[in-house]
Write a protein that holds these residues in place. Structure first.
Motif, PDB file in Angstrom:
ATOM      1  N   ARG A  46      -4.520   4.493  -8.673  1.00  0.00           N
ATOM      2  CA  ARG A  46      -3.200   4.485  -8.033  1.00  0.00           C
ATOM      3  C   ARG A  46      -2.847   3.039  -7.728  1.00  0.00           C
ATOM      4  O   ARG A  46      -3.641   2.299  -7.155  1.00  0.00           O
ATOM      5  CB  ARG A  46      -3.239   5.296  -6.731  1.00  0.00           C
ATOM      6  CG  ARG A  46      -1.906   5.325  -5.987  1.00  0.00           C
ATOM      7  CD  ARG A  46      -1.952   6.356  -4.868  1.00  0.00           C
ATOM      8  NE  ARG A  46      -2.943   6.041  -3.869  1.00  0.00           N
ATOM      9  CZ  ARG A  46      -2.688   5.336  -2.760  1.00  0.00           C
ATOM     10  NH1 ARG A  46      -1.475   4.866  -2.565  1.00  0.00           N
ATOM     11  NH2 ARG A  46      -3.634   5.103  -1.881  1.00  0.00           N
ATOM     12  N   TYR A  54      -0.367   0.276  -5.891  1.00  0.00           N
ATOM     13  CA  TYR A  54       0.616   0.105  -4.829  1.00  0.00           C
ATOM     14  C   TYR A  54       0.518  -1.331  -4.320  1.00  0.00           C
ATOM     15  O   TYR A  54      -0.512  -1.989  -4.473  1.00  0.00           O
ATOM     16  CB  TYR A  54       0.373   1.083  -3.679  1.00  0.00           C
ATOM     17  CG  TYR A  54      -1.014   1.005  -3.087  1.00  0.00           C
ATOM     18  CD1 TYR A  54      -1.300   0.121  -2.050  1.00  0.00           C
ATOM     19  CD2 TYR A  54      -2.044   1.815  -3.562  1.00  0.00           C
ATOM     20  CE1 TYR A  54      -2.569   0.042  -1.509  1.00  0.00           C
ATOM     21  CE2 TYR A  54      -3.313   1.739  -3.021  1.00  0.00           C
ATOM     22  CZ  TYR A  54      -3.570   0.855  -1.997  1.00  0.00           C
ATOM     23  OH  TYR A  54      -4.832   0.774  -1.467  1.00  0.00           O
ATOM     24  N   PRO A  75      -0.411  -4.320  -2.159  1.00  0.00           N
ATOM     25  CA  PRO A  75      -1.457  -4.422  -1.146  1.00  0.00           C
ATOM     26  C   PRO A  75      -0.902  -4.817   0.215  1.00  0.00           C
ATOM     27  O   PRO A  75       0.045  -5.593   0.309  1.00  0.00           O
ATOM     28  CB  PRO A  75      -2.369  -5.525  -1.703  1.00  0.00           C
ATOM     29  CG  PRO A  75      -1.472  -6.359  -2.572  1.00  0.00           C
ATOM     30  CD  PRO A  75      -0.479  -5.393  -3.162  1.00  0.00           C
ATOM     31  N   THR A  76      -1.475  -4.249   1.246  1.00  0.00           N
ATOM     32  CA  THR A  76      -1.186  -4.668   2.608  1.00  0.00           C
ATOM     33  C   THR A  76      -2.505  -5.114   3.216  1.00  0.00           C
ATOM     34  O   THR A  76      -3.576  -4.774   2.721  1.00  0.00           O
ATOM     35  CB  THR A  76      -0.576  -3.521   3.435  1.00  0.00           C
ATOM     36  OG1 THR A  76      -1.513  -2.426   3.460  1.00  0.00           O
ATOM     37  CG2 THR A  76       0.717  -3.043   2.839  1.00  0.00           C
ATOM     38  N   THR A  77      -2.430  -5.885   4.269  1.00  0.00           N
ATOM     39  CA  THR A  77      -3.651  -6.414   4.857  1.00  0.00           C
ATOM     40  C   THR A  77      -3.571  -6.398   6.369  1.00  0.00           C
ATOM     41  O   THR A  77      -2.545  -6.757   6.950  1.00  0.00           O
ATOM     42  CB  THR A  77      -3.910  -7.863   4.401  1.00  0.00           C
ATOM     43  OG1 THR A  77      -3.916  -7.922   2.982  1.00  0.00           O
ATOM     44  CG2 THR A  77      -5.255  -8.371   4.916  1.00  0.00           C
ATOM     45  N   THR A  98      -6.687   1.457  -6.744  1.00  0.00           N
ATOM     46  CA  THR A  98      -7.694   1.960  -5.815  1.00  0.00           C
ATOM     47  C   THR A  98      -9.031   2.065  -6.531  1.00  0.00           C
ATOM     48  O   THR A  98      -9.105   2.396  -7.699  1.00  0.00           O
ATOM     49  CB  THR A  98      -7.303   3.344  -5.271  1.00  0.00           C
ATOM     50  OG1 THR A  98      -7.224   4.269  -6.366  1.00  0.00           O
ATOM     51  CG2 THR A  98      -5.971   3.291  -4.563  1.00  0.00           C
ATOM     52  N   SER A 108      -6.840  -4.103  -2.589  1.00  0.00           N
ATOM     53  CA  SER A 108      -7.467  -2.840  -2.212  1.00  0.00           C
ATOM     54  C   SER A 108      -8.870  -2.705  -2.770  1.00  0.00           C
ATOM     55  O   SER A 108      -9.603  -1.782  -2.409  1.00  0.00           O
ATOM     56  CB  SER A 108      -6.614  -1.666  -2.691  1.00  0.00           C
ATOM     57  OG  SER A 108      -6.550  -1.653  -4.105  1.00  0.00           O
ATOM     58  N   ASP A 150      -7.455  -3.955   3.339  1.00  0.00           N
ATOM     59  CA  ASP A 150      -6.287  -3.111   3.124  1.00  0.00           C
ATOM     60  C   ASP A 150      -6.489  -1.804   3.913  1.00  0.00           C
ATOM     61  O   ASP A 150      -7.387  -1.025   3.596  1.00  0.00           O
ATOM     62  CB  ASP A 150      -6.152  -2.819   1.633  1.00  0.00           C
ATOM     63  CG  ASP A 150      -4.897  -2.020   1.295  1.00  0.00           C
ATOM     64  OD1 ASP A 150      -4.317  -1.398   2.202  1.00  0.00           O
ATOM     65  OD2 ASP A 150      -4.512  -2.019   0.109  1.00  0.00           O
ATOM     66  N   PRO A 151      -5.676  -1.548   4.925  1.00  0.00           N
ATOM     67  CA  PRO A 151      -5.863  -0.337   5.733  1.00  0.00           C
ATOM     68  C   PRO A 151      -5.593   0.951   4.977  1.00  0.00           C
ATOM     69  O   PRO A 151      -5.957   2.033   5.448  1.00  0.00           O
ATOM     70  CB  PRO A 151      -4.873  -0.528   6.891  1.00  0.00           C
ATOM     71  CG  PRO A 151      -3.811  -1.418   6.331  1.00  0.00           C
ATOM     72  CD  PRO A 151      -4.522  -2.344   5.391  1.00  0.00           C
ATOM     73  N   ASN A 152      -4.957   0.852   3.794  1.00  0.00           N
ATOM     74  CA  ASN A 152      -4.774   2.041   2.969  1.00  0.00           C
ATOM     75  C   ASN A 152      -6.070   2.470   2.292  1.00  0.00           C
ATOM     76  O   ASN A 152      -6.177   3.593   1.814  1.00  0.00           O
ATOM     77  CB  ASN A 152      -3.715   1.777   1.888  1.00  0.00           C
ATOM     78  CG  ASN A 152      -2.337   1.589   2.466  1.00  0.00           C
ATOM     79  OD1 ASN A 152      -1.882   2.388   3.260  1.00  0.00           O
ATOM     80  ND2 ASN A 152      -1.681   0.503   2.077  1.00  0.00           N
ATOM     81  N   ARG A 153      -7.036   1.551   2.250  1.00  0.00           N
ATOM     82  CA  ARG A 153      -8.301   1.839   1.585  1.00  0.00           C
ATOM     83  C   ARG A 153      -9.480   1.953   2.533  1.00  0.00           C
ATOM     84  O   ARG A 153     -10.509   2.532   2.192  1.00  0.00           O
ATOM     85  CB  ARG A 153      -8.587   0.725   0.565  1.00  0.00           C
ATOM     86  CG  ARG A 153      -7.722   0.779  -0.671  1.00  0.00           C
ATOM     87  CD  ARG A 153      -8.245   1.856  -1.626  1.00  0.00           C
ATOM     88  NE  ARG A 153      -9.499   1.419  -2.242  1.00  0.00           N
ATOM     89  CZ  ARG A 153     -10.674   2.022  -2.063  1.00  0.00           C
ATOM     90  NH1 ARG A 153     -10.773   3.067  -1.259  1.00  0.00           N
ATOM     91  NH2 ARG A 153     -11.764   1.576  -2.663  1.00  0.00           N
ATOM     92  N   ASP A 159     -10.954   2.496   6.648  1.00  0.00           N
ATOM     93  CA  ASP A 159     -10.732   2.925   8.022  1.00  0.00           C
ATOM     94  C   ASP A 159     -10.985   1.739   8.946  1.00  0.00           C
ATOM     95  O   ASP A 159     -12.115   1.248   9.060  1.00  0.00           O
ATOM     96  CB  ASP A 159     -11.687   4.080   8.356  1.00  0.00           C
ATOM     97  CG  ASP A 159     -11.528   4.580   9.779  1.00  0.00           C
ATOM     98  OD1 ASP A 159     -10.730   4.003  10.552  1.00  0.00           O
ATOM     99  OD2 ASP A 159     -12.221   5.553  10.137  1.00  0.00           O
TER     100      ASP A 159
END
Length: 442
Positions: free
Chosen positions: A198, A200, A202-204, A329, A368, A389-392, A394
């Motif tokens: 997937r 997307y 990246p956020t950090t 991912t 990610s 990356d908080p999407n990947r 916890d």
């Protein structure tokens, strides 16, 4: 933060610097005797008038290919938008504060500085340089010494990378070729990639913890007694892997990235030459075994393997436009670990209370597929921070893992082969880098 009108075409950014476009390093200092913001702004306006082509007096234009001087009529507004008041924050959660005040994604300014009552926060575009630039920048601004910024003009490019390559190739060319062949023929483990990937943007975010001086001293005493020939970097990298894995963070157990400062290959008088001379290199090693990590570090230094990577990265940027549309991912994250025990100039920071000094760092973006962990020593204490990356990942698991680092000996002894306390195996390893903040442009 709006972009400022510019004047003239300006100078071209170097290809070494372009490999770091859109990467930022962040630093928060507290408690300090912060300079007066009005005075700091006035000094910055004067500096821009005296040296308008200096990168720190410019904006990054043309997709990052040029440093454009800010128009004289707009310098006051530009400075007011890049040096701003800082509000209160909670020391138990400074990263939320850092997230909330990041520069606008469309800003072309090379930095943003927030001046608080007893703190300063710095957002620094990595295209301006690595820690040999960023760390002195923060120190000089905290002292109100804007004139000192003049020496931080980055002056390294593809020509310098080529000189380093030609200097080291006769000694290490065969080893580089062998490494290239071995990595090209090594299949990717089936557990590493999760198809279909997937993609997307990246956020950090980041998390961190601070080891007290007593805790760090206990670790150093244990190292001296149990494994004196293993470097602190190898022990901390292995401990970070064990700590995060214990909390369920899915890390690659077969190796990690680290930043190598290639100024070691320049003349000694250029040991702090401004620019981007740090390069990421992957070290294959059993991450649960600090001796294996140490041996990998030693081999990386002995073969100068990051030198061709520095050259190829700059050359690749020169030949094509880099693009990072997103990240795929993956099941396992590969850790980047950087040990920053001697940041340039930190001894001059005007701490209000050195016993309470906080040197809080993070880097963004981090893809990610990775997590970037840094260990930074200030005033006898060590700050561990992790950007991810908080999407990947916890974030609570990362925080719990970092808290385990308050007892590094316990983490490492849990992996010792002999429950009776047989010392860890030793390997003589040279520390590999001057301090560099941030995640590597690979």
């Amino acid at each position: 933060m709006s972009n400022s009108p510019t004047t003239g075409r300006g100078s071209r950014t170097s290809y070494l610097d372009r490999t770091w476009l859109n990467h930022w390093t962040v630093l928060l200092l507290t408690p300090i005797a912060a300079p007066d913001i009005a005075d700091l702004r006035a000094k910055m306006v004067d500096f821009m008038a005296s040296d308008p082509s200096h990168p720190l007096c410019c904006t990054l234009e043309n997709a990052g290919t040029r440093w454009r001087p800010v128009a004289a009529a707009d310098r006051v507004r530009h400075v007011r938008e890049t040096i701003v008041p800082g509000g209160p924050f909670y020391l138990d959660d400074p990263y939320t504060y850092l997230d909330e005040h990041r520069p606008s994604p469309d800003s072309t300014a090379p930095f943003k500085v927030m001046v608080g009552a007893d703190s300063m926060t710095f957002y620094f575009a990595h295209a301006c340089g690595d820690a040999a630039v960023f760390s002195p920048f923060a120190v000089l601004m905290s002292l109100g010494d804007v004139e000192g910024l003049r020496s931080l003009r980055a002056d390294g490019g593809l020509a310098v990378a080529t000189k380093i390559l030609l200097k080291e190739a006769p000694k290490h060319g065969g080893e580089w070729w062998s490494h290239l062949r071995s990595t090209a023929s090594t299949p990717v483990p089936a557990t590493t990639v999760s198809p279909p990937a997937r993609v997307y943007p990246p956020t950090t975010t980041a998390a961190g913890t601070l080891l007290k001086a007593a805790e760090f001293n206990e670790f150093k005493a244990w190292r001296k007694a149990a494994c004196p020939d293993l470097p602190t970097t190898a022990l901390m990298a292995s401990a970070a892997y064990l700590a995060l894995s214990a909390e369920g963070v899915p890390l690659n157990d077969k190796g990690f990235f680290t930043l190598v400062d290639l100024r070691r290959h320049l003349p000694k008088k250029q040991s702090l030459r401004p620019g981007n001379f740090a390069k990421s290199a992957y070290i294959p090693a059993d991450m649960a075994d600090p001796a294996a990590v140490g041996a990998g570090l030693k081999h990386l230094v002995a073969t100068a393997r990051a030198v061709p990577a520095l050259f190829s990265g700059a050359l690749g940027t020169a030949l094509r436009r880099s693009a990072s549309p997103g990240s795929a991912t993956q099941e396992a994250l590969t850790m980047t670990f950087n040990s920053m025990m001697r940041n340039p100039g930190v001894e001059h920071i005007p701490w209000a209370d050195p016993a309470e000094a906080m040197y809080i760092t993070m880097a963004y973006p981090v893809g990610s597929d990775g997590i970037s962990v840094s260990a930074c020593a200030v005033e006898g204490r060590v700050s561990f921070s992790a950007s991810f990356d908080p999407n990947r990942v916890d974030g609570h698991a990362v925080m719990r893992g970092l808290e385990r680092l308050h007892d590094i000996p316990a983490l490492l002894q849990s992996q010792a082969p002999d429950a009776a306390g047989e010392p860890l195996p030793s390997a003589a390893v040279e520390l590999i880098s001057t301090p560099t903040v941030g995640n590597a442009a690979r």
